[in-house]
Design a protein around this motif. Structure first.
Motif, PDB file in Angstrom:
ATOM      1  N   PRO A 151      10.127 -15.821 -19.868  1.00 51.48           N
ATOM      2  CA  PRO A 151       9.925 -17.285 -19.066  1.00 51.48           C
ATOM      3  C   PRO A 151       8.431 -16.543 -18.386  1.00 51.48           C
ATOM      4  N   LEU A 152       8.081 -17.993 -18.644  1.00 55.04           N
ATOM      5  CA  LEU A 152       5.995 -16.885 -19.186  1.00 55.04           C
ATOM      6  C   LEU A 152       5.970 -17.512 -17.325  1.00 55.04           C
ATOM      7  N   TRP A 153       6.709 -16.428 -15.902  1.00 53.68           N
ATOM      8  CA  TRP A 153       5.993 -16.147 -15.094  1.00 53.68           C
ATOM      9  C   TRP A 153       5.910 -14.664 -14.576  1.00 53.68           C
ATOM     10  N   GLY A 154       5.075 -14.891 -13.365  1.00 52.17           N
ATOM     11  CA  GLY A 154       4.903 -13.360 -13.199  1.00 52.17           C
ATOM     12  C   GLY A 154       4.037 -12.507 -14.111  1.00 52.17           C
ATOM     13  N   GLY A 155       4.154 -11.498 -13.883  1.00 53.54           N
ATOM     14  CA  GLY A 155       3.642 -10.504 -14.670  1.00 53.54           C
ATOM     15  C   GLY A 155       3.481 -10.289 -15.818  1.00 53.54           C
ATOM     16  N   VAL A 156       4.100 -11.026 -16.694  1.00 52.55           N
ATOM     17  CA  VAL A 156       4.565 -10.940 -18.453  1.00 52.55           C
ATOM     18  C   VAL A 156       3.246 -11.659 -19.004  1.00 52.55           C
ATOM     19  N   THR A 157       2.667 -12.821 -17.869  1.00 49.75           N
ATOM     20  CA  THR A 157       1.962 -13.261 -18.663  1.00 49.75           C
ATOM     21  C   THR A 157       0.898 -12.346 -18.449  1.00 49.75           C
ATOM     22  N   GLU A 158       0.747 -11.394 -17.832  1.00 54.46           N
ATOM     23  CA  GLU A 158      -0.546 -10.578 -18.158  1.00 54.46           C
ATOM     24  C   GLU A 158      -0.548  -9.929 -19.641  1.00 54.46           C
ATOM     25  N   TYR A 159       0.723 -10.357 -20.869  1.00 57.24           N
ATOM     26  CA  TYR A 159       0.811 -10.134 -22.271  1.00 57.24           C
ATOM     27  C   TYR A 159       1.281 -10.833 -22.945  1.00 57.24           C
ATOM     28  N   LEU A 160       2.006 -11.627 -22.356  1.00 61.02           N
ATOM     29  CA  LEU A 160       2.746 -12.703 -23.483  1.00 61.02           C
ATOM     30  C   LEU A 160       2.144 -13.818 -23.130  1.00 61.02           C
ATOM     31  N   ASN A 161       2.344 -14.918 -24.168  1.00 64.34           N
ATOM     32  CA  ASN A 161       1.475 -16.447 -23.899  1.00 64.34           C
ATOM     33  C   ASN A 161       2.570 -17.358 -25.153  1.00 64.34           C
ATOM     34  N   GLU A 162       2.911 -18.341 -24.778  1.00 58.79           N
ATOM     35  CA  GLU A 162       2.945 -19.032 -25.792  1.00 58.79           C
ATOM     36  C   GLU A 162       2.917 -18.849 -26.942  1.00 58.79           C
ATOM     37  N   ASP A 163       2.023 -17.788 -27.474  1.00 61.01           N
ATOM     38  CA  ASP A 163       1.917 -17.564 -29.589  1.00 61.01           C
ATOM     39  C   ASP A 163       2.560 -16.517 -29.389  1.00 61.01           C
ATOM     40  N   ASN A 164       3.035 -15.281 -28.363  1.00 57.00           N
ATOM     41  CA  ASN A 164       3.305 -14.610 -29.422  1.00 57.00           C
ATOM     42  C   ASN A 164       4.615 -13.739 -28.567  1.00 57.00           C
ATOM     43  N   CYS A 165       5.278 -15.088 -28.265  1.00 56.05           N
ATOM     44  CA  CYS A 165       6.862 -14.576 -27.910  1.00 56.05           C
ATOM     45  C   CYS A 165       7.406 -16.085 -27.651  1.00 56.05           C
ATOM     46  N   ILE A 166       8.633 -16.042 -27.554  1.00 58.19           N
ATOM     47  CA  ILE A 166       9.423 -17.741 -27.544  1.00 58.19           C
ATOM     48  C   ILE A 166       9.350 -17.689 -25.736  1.00 58.19           C
ATOM     49  N   PRO A 167       8.632 -18.680 -25.693  1.00 65.66           N
ATOM     50  CA  PRO A 167       8.762 -18.571 -24.035  1.00 65.66           C
ATOM     51  C   PRO A 167       9.611 -19.647 -23.041  1.00 65.66           C
ATOM     52  N   ILE A 168       9.853 -19.472 -22.113  1.00 65.59           N
ATOM     53  CA  ILE A 168      10.579 -20.181 -21.413  1.00 65.59           C
ATOM     54  C   ILE A 168      10.276 -21.337 -20.358  1.00 65.59           C
ATOM     55  N   GLN A 169       9.684 -22.250 -20.465  1.00 64.59           N
ATOM     56  CA  GLN A 169       8.940 -22.768 -19.419  1.00 64.59           C
ATOM     57  C   GLN A 169       9.547 -22.691 -18.539  1.00 64.59           C
ATOM     58  N   VAL A 170       8.582 -22.370 -17.255  1.00 60.75           N
ATOM     59  CA  VAL A 170       9.486 -22.192 -15.794  1.00 60.75           C
ATOM     60  C   VAL A 170       8.083 -23.746 -14.982  1.00 60.75           C
ATOM     61  N   ASN A 171       9.373 -24.718 -14.124  1.00 63.21           N
ATOM     62  CA  ASN A 171       9.204 -25.529 -13.752  1.00 63.21           C
ATOM     63  C   ASN A 171       9.565 -25.320 -12.341  1.00 63.21           C
ATOM     64  N   GLU A 172       9.900 -24.688 -11.830  1.00 62.60           N
ATOM     65  CA  GLU A 172      10.753 -24.111 -10.610  1.00 62.60           C
ATOM     66  C   GLU A 172      10.748 -23.269 -10.355  1.00 62.60           C
ATOM     67  N   THR A 173      10.094 -22.142  -9.115  1.00 59.41           N
ATOM     68  CA  THR A 173      10.941 -21.328  -8.724  1.00 59.41           C
ATOM     69  C   THR A 173      11.951 -21.098  -7.438  1.00 59.41           C
ATOM     70  N   GLU A 174      12.106 -19.746  -7.045  1.00 57.49           N
ATOM     71  CA  GLU A 174      13.232 -19.843  -5.594  1.00 57.49           C
ATOM     72  C   GLU A 174      12.793 -18.579  -5.563  1.00 57.49           C
ATOM     73  N   GLN A 175      12.837 -18.757  -4.009  1.00 58.99           N
ATOM     74  CA  GLN A 175      12.922 -17.401  -3.270  1.00 58.99           C
ATOM     75  C   GLN A 175      13.251 -16.543  -2.979  1.00 58.99           C
ATOM     76  N   ILE A 176      13.008 -15.307  -3.067  1.00 59.09           N
ATOM     77  CA  ILE A 176      14.137 -14.196  -3.980  1.00 59.09           C
ATOM     78  C   ILE A 176      14.738 -13.910  -2.402  1.00 59.09           C
ATOM     79  N   PRO A 177      16.488 -13.889  -3.109  1.00 62.49           N
ATOM     80  CA  PRO A 177      17.139 -13.286  -1.411  1.00 62.49           C
ATOM     81  C   PRO A 177      16.102 -12.097  -0.755  1.00 62.49           C
ATOM     82  N   ALA A 178      16.560 -11.936   0.027  1.00 57.99           N
ATOM     83  CA  ALA A 178      16.183 -10.842   0.578  1.00 57.99           C
ATOM     84  C   ALA A 178      17.485  -9.595   0.717  1.00 57.99           C
ATOM     85  N   ASN A 179      18.224  -9.633   0.311  1.00 58.23           N
ATOM     86  CA  ASN A 179      19.535  -8.635   0.093  1.00 58.23           C
ATOM     87  C   ASN A 179      19.385  -8.152  -1.217  1.00 58.23           C
TER      88      ASN A 179
END
Length: 124
Positions: free
Chosen positions: A15-43
């Motif tokens: 998924p092109l989301w978060g830290g990986v976008t520092e070095y990966l993009n649509e040209d150099n990976c097989i991207p999964i588009q992110v259309n939605e996010t969710e909150q990380i569970p506290a536990n």
């Protein structure tokens, strides 16, 4: 782990989301588009600190992952070419020298911020 795989030329489905976008993009990976996010569970993995309660992660659909895996299986030569572009991108941008320079600059910025803070006078 996606960075290590890309570093060695392994095609990365990510998924092109978060830290990986520092070095990966649509040209150099097989991207999964992110259309939605969710909150990380506290536990999840660790106890989140009070100021980290709103961290998000990518919400991806299983059928999208399956579609990308099938593409990579049926287009192995193209997937290998994507992996090689990922390797080149990582090595051009993240050499040891560049990481060391970036880290030195960032540590200097942090040190300057700390030194500018007002500290209580130990004599009082």
């Amino acid at each position: 782990s996606s960075g290590i795989n890309a570093e060695y030329g392994v095609p990365v489905i990510v998924p092109l989301w978060g830290g990986v976008t520092e070095y990966l993009n649509e040209d150099n990976c097989i991207p999964i588009q992110v259309n939605e996010t969710e909150q990380i569970p506290a536990n999840f993995w660790w106890e989140l600190k009070k100021d980290e309660k709103n961290h998000q992660w990518a919400k991806v659909k299983v059928d999208e992952i399956q579609r990308r895996l099938r593409w990579a299986f049926h287009h192995q030569q193209e997937a290998q070419e994507v992996g090689q572009r990922g390797k080149i991108s990582v090595w051009e941008r993240w050499t040891r020298e560049k990481v060391a320079l970036y880290s030195a600059v960032r540590f200097t910025e942090i040190a300057e911020t700390i030194l500018k803070r007002k500290h209580p006078d130990p004599a009082s």
